[in-house]
Design a protein around this motif. Structure first.
Motif, mmCIF file in Angstrom:
data_model
loop_
_atom_site.group_PDB
_atom_site.id
_atom_site.type_symbol
_atom_site.label_atom_id
_atom_site.label_comp_id
_atom_site.label_asym_id
_atom_site.label_seq_id
_atom_site.Cartn_x
_atom_site.Cartn_y
_atom_site.Cartn_z
ATOM 1 N N VAL A 1 0.849 -1.217 -0.186
ATOM 2 C CA VAL A 1 -0.064 0.093 -0.135
ATOM 3 C C VAL A 1 0.781 1.155 -0.025
ATOM 4 O O VAL A 1 1.766 1.300 0.953
ATOM 5 N N SER A 2 0.726 1.974 -0.749
ATOM 6 C CA SER A 2 1.334 3.278 -0.910
ATOM 7 C C SER A 2 0.950 4.108 0.365
ATOM 8 O O SER A 2 0.023 4.252 0.865
ATOM 9 N N PRO A 3 2.161 4.615 0.992
ATOM 10 C CA PRO A 3 2.150 5.552 2.164
ATOM 11 C C PRO A 3 1.177 6.852 2.082
ATOM 12 O O PRO A 3 0.691 7.116 2.958
ATOM 13 N N ALA A 4 1.104 7.582 0.771
ATOM 14 C CA ALA A 4 0.372 8.692 0.748
ATOM 15 C C ALA A 4 -1.197 8.393 0.399
ATOM 16 O O ALA A 4 -1.973 9.081 0.259
ATOM 17 N N ALA A 5 -1.398 6.843 0.094
ATOM 18 C CA ALA A 5 -2.882 6.722 -0.405
ATOM 19 C C ALA A 5 -3.869 6.969 0.878
ATOM 20 O O ALA A 5 -3.690 6.562 2.040
ATOM 21 N N ASP A 6 -5.157 7.545 0.569
ATOM 22 C CA ASP A 6 -5.943 7.629 1.487
ATOM 23 C C ASP A 6 -6.697 6.575 1.574
ATOM 24 O O ASP A 6 -7.380 5.755 0.406
ATOM 25 N N PRO A 7 -7.232 6.142 2.573
ATOM 26 C CA PRO A 7 -8.041 4.780 2.894
ATOM 27 C C PRO A 7 -9.367 4.633 2.041
ATOM 28 O O PRO A 7 -10.021 3.821 1.656
ATOM 29 N N ALA A 8 -10.110 6.106 2.271
ATOM 30 C CA ALA A 8 -11.419 6.172 1.282
ATOM 31 C C ALA A 8 -11.745 7.560 1.189
ATOM 32 O O ALA A 8 -10.755 8.607 1.664
ATOM 33 N N VAL A 9 -12.558 7.946 0.573
ATOM 34 C CA VAL A 9 -12.924 9.175 0.005
ATOM 35 C C VAL A 9 -14.421 9.457 0.197
ATOM 36 O O VAL A 9 -15.378 8.601 0.145
ATOM 37 N N ILE A 10 -14.892 10.704 0.895
ATOM 38 C CA ILE A 10 -16.312 10.957 0.997
ATOM 39 C C ILE A 10 -16.772 12.004 -0.017
ATOM 40 O O ILE A 10 -15.983 12.945 -0.205
ATOM 41 N N SER A 11 -17.798 11.685 -0.313
ATOM 42 C CA SER A 11 -18.375 12.794 -1.574
ATOM 43 C C SER A 11 -19.699 12.811 -1.118
ATOM 44 O O SER A 11 -20.578 12.054 -0.909
ATOM 45 N N PRO A 12 -20.408 14.443 -1.174
ATOM 46 C CA PRO A 12 -19.544 15.524 -1.297
ATOM 47 C C PRO A 12 -18.630 15.747 -0.099
ATOM 48 O O PRO A 12 -18.969 15.555 1.082
ATOM 49 N N GLN A 13 -17.612 16.756 -0.118
ATOM 50 C CA GLN A 13 -16.584 17.020 0.847
ATOM 51 C C GLN A 13 -16.814 18.306 1.349
ATOM 52 O O GLN A 13 -17.086 19.320 0.562
ATOM 53 N N ASP A 14 -17.218 18.424 2.520
ATOM 54 C CA ASP A 14 -17.479 19.717 3.321
ATOM 55 C C ASP A 14 -18.490 20.530 2.525
ATOM 56 O O ASP A 14 -18.247 21.798 2.114
ATOM 57 N N PRO A 15 -19.849 20.164 2.506
ATOM 58 C CA PRO A 15 -20.716 20.791 1.893
ATOM 59 C C PRO A 15 -21.470 21.795 2.643
ATOM 60 O O PRO A 15 -21.360 21.543 3.875
ATOM 61 N N THR A 16 -22.107 22.770 2.198
ATOM 62 C CA THR A 16 -22.859 23.677 2.813
ATOM 63 C C THR A 16 -24.245 23.786 2.467
ATOM 64 O O THR A 16 -24.436 23.867 1.181
ATOM 65 N N LEU A 17 -25.113 23.675 3.562
ATOM 66 C CA LEU A 17 -26.469 23.200 3.104
ATOM 67 C C LEU A 17 -27.280 24.199 4.077
ATOM 68 O O LEU A 17 -27.034 24.514 5.298
ATOM 69 N N LEU A 18 -28.498 24.504 3.451
ATOM 70 C CA LEU A 18 -29.427 25.241 4.336
ATOM 71 C C LEU A 18 -30.143 24.288 5.221
ATOM 72 O O LEU A 18 -30.432 22.986 4.972
ATOM 73 N N ILE A 19 -30.699 24.904 6.502
ATOM 74 C CA ILE A 19 -31.473 24.065 7.522
ATOM 75 C C ILE A 19 -32.562 23.354 6.744
ATOM 76 O O ILE A 19 -33.346 24.004 6.025
ATOM 77 N N GLY A 20 -32.950 22.212 7.016
ATOM 78 C CA GLY A 20 -33.966 21.578 6.472
ATOM 79 C C GLY A 20 -33.687 20.714 5.365
ATOM 80 O O GLY A 20 -34.570 20.137 4.830
ATOM 81 N N SER A 21 -32.422 20.856 4.860
ATOM 82 C CA SER A 21 -31.966 20.093 3.231
ATOM 83 C C SER A 21 -31.757 18.643 3.679
ATOM 84 O O SER A 21 -31.476 18.387 5.056
ATOM 85 N N SER A 22 -31.664 17.792 2.870
ATOM 86 C CA SER A 22 -31.556 16.487 2.860
ATOM 87 C C SER A 22 -30.132 16.411 2.154
ATOM 88 O O SER A 22 -29.597 17.099 1.253
ATOM 89 N N LEU A 23 -29.379 15.099 2.422
ATOM 90 C CA LEU A 23 -28.001 14.974 1.884
ATOM 91 C C LEU A 23 -28.001 13.252 1.820
ATOM 92 O O LEU A 23 -28.004 12.681 2.633
ATOM 93 N N VAL A 24 -27.196 13.052 0.704
ATOM 94 C CA VAL A 24 -26.630 11.593 0.406
ATOM 95 C C VAL A 24 -25.527 11.698 0.325
ATOM 96 O O VAL A 24 -24.812 12.405 -0.677
ATOM 97 N N ALA A 25 -24.663 11.257 1.058
ATOM 98 C CA ALA A 25 -23.110 11.064 1.255
ATOM 99 C C ALA A 25 -22.626 9.730 0.898
ATOM 100 O O ALA A 25 -23.118 8.773 1.266
#
Length: 368
Positions: A1-25
């Motif tokens: 395994v490459s030392p620089a590799a990230d174990p996983a990625v989350i999408s979307p990254q650091d989203p900004t949402l209005l109160i009451g919104s829904s999100l699928v990550a």
């Protein structure tokens, strides 16, 4: 395994949402890590999210559905984290959930030395955005000035800023506040002012409260003018407020004028009073504005002399003999009080002599 590799990625990254919104990550594990979708789980701010909200979107991708989001618990964002089965952290994302800023309101400004300016404001009717909101005070000379930005914030509270120098006299300024966060920008109404119209001072200093001889219903108040007033071409006026020790209700004396002393009368014998004084420098260099009151001075305490009268111990004959004299004196001093300005000394000495005589006559009769 490459030392620089990230174990996983989350999408979307650091989203900004209005109160009451829904999100699928989604959390997608790197091919370099031998983990499958069924080996993953989600937490939000350290709380494990229910498996019913998960969905496997591929061999190594797990999604989570979040509905009707509330405002972020902290302005730095809520922590959405993807974990391996053993609890290890694979990836994380910040959720910024909140509201756009409201238009700042109630801008008020004052100057302590005719060279500086301090302004404060309110963040809007609701105020809470659940997101870090930045407030910027801006100002410029009317007609031909360029925009300037205030630098010294929180000098007079959370929503305030101080401009220390380089302000011009006899020049109207435009002042406004801009509020911004991840969801938008809001700008206040523009306030127009001249520095000379918003000058104030520190409170009066050296406030002393003392008894007036044996007069049981009076206290004398003296103070010094704020030092800054010596540098102004001004007219000063003062206010006094006082209260009984065991009360929270203040009584205000409005008609002190520009004197630096005042006599409080009609007080209760044997009672501790707290007294404060404040100053209003008005008509500076001919300004037509009403002026801005300073803060109140720190409370100063003093007590009136205790009454030595004996309840119910008056002489009926003596009372009858003095009825006419008392009525005439009451009428006379009522006239003095009505026609004297504020705390003027007009008739005070004569009044003091009469009060002392009256108290002594009471004591003499009570001892007989």
């Amino acid at each position: 395994v490459s030392p620089a590799a990230d174990p996983a990625v989350i999408s979307p990254q650091d989203p900004t949402l209005l109160i009451g919104s829904s999100l699928v990550a989604t959390c997608t594990v790197s091919p370099d890590f031998p983990l499958k979708a069924e080996d993953l789980y989600w937490t939000l701010n350290g709380r494990r999210l229910p498996a019913a909200s998960y969905a496997a979107l591929g061999p190594s991708t797990l999604s989570v559905a979040l509905a009707r989001l509330n405002g972020s618990r902290q302005q730095s964002g809520d922590n959405l984290v993807c974990h391996s089965r053993d609890g290890g952290i694979l990836a994380g994302s910040c959720l910024y959930v909140g509201l756009p800023p409201e238009k700042p309101v109630n801008i008020t400004c004052w100057s302590k030395n005719m060279k500086d300016l301090t302004c404060k404001w309110a963040p809007g009717t609701e105020g809470e955005t659940f997101l870090h909101t930045n407030y910027t005070l801006k100002y410029k000379r009317r007609w031909y000035g360029q925009d300037n930005t205030c630098q010294e914030y929180h000098t007079a509270g959370t929503y305030s800023c101080h401009i220390p120098k380089d302000l011009a006299l006899f020049t109207p300024y435009e002042i406004w506040v801009e509020a911004s966060n991840r969801l938008g920008v809001a700008v206040s109404d523009v306030v127009m002012l001249d520095i000379l119209d918003v000058v104030t001072t520190d409170p009066p200093s050296d406030v002393h409260v003392s008894r007036v001889g044996d007069l049981e219903d009076q206290l004398s108040v003296r103070w010094s003018s704020p030092p800054a007033l010596k540098d102004f071409l001004f007219q000063a006026k003062y206010q006094i407020q006082y209260r009984v020790e065991d009360s929270s209700e203040w009584k205000v004396v409005d008609d002190v004028g520009n004197q630096t002393s005042c006599r409080l009368a009609g007080l209760r014998p044997g009672t501790v009073y707290f007294v404060q004084v404040r100053c209003n420098p008005f008509s500076i260099y001919g300004s037509k504005k009403a002026g801005i009151w300073s803060d109140w001075s720190n409370p100063t305490a003093a007590s009136t002399p205790r009454s030595e009268r004996v309840a119910g111990g008056c002489d009926p004959k003596g009372g009858e003999q003095n009825t006419t004299l008392r009525r005439e004196l009451k009428q006379f001093f009522g006239w003095v009080k009505k026609h004297a300005y504020g705390c003027s000394n007009l008739g005070i000495k004569l009044y003091d002599q009469w009060r002392v005589w009256l108290q002594k006559s009471h004591k003499t009769r009570n001892q007989v």
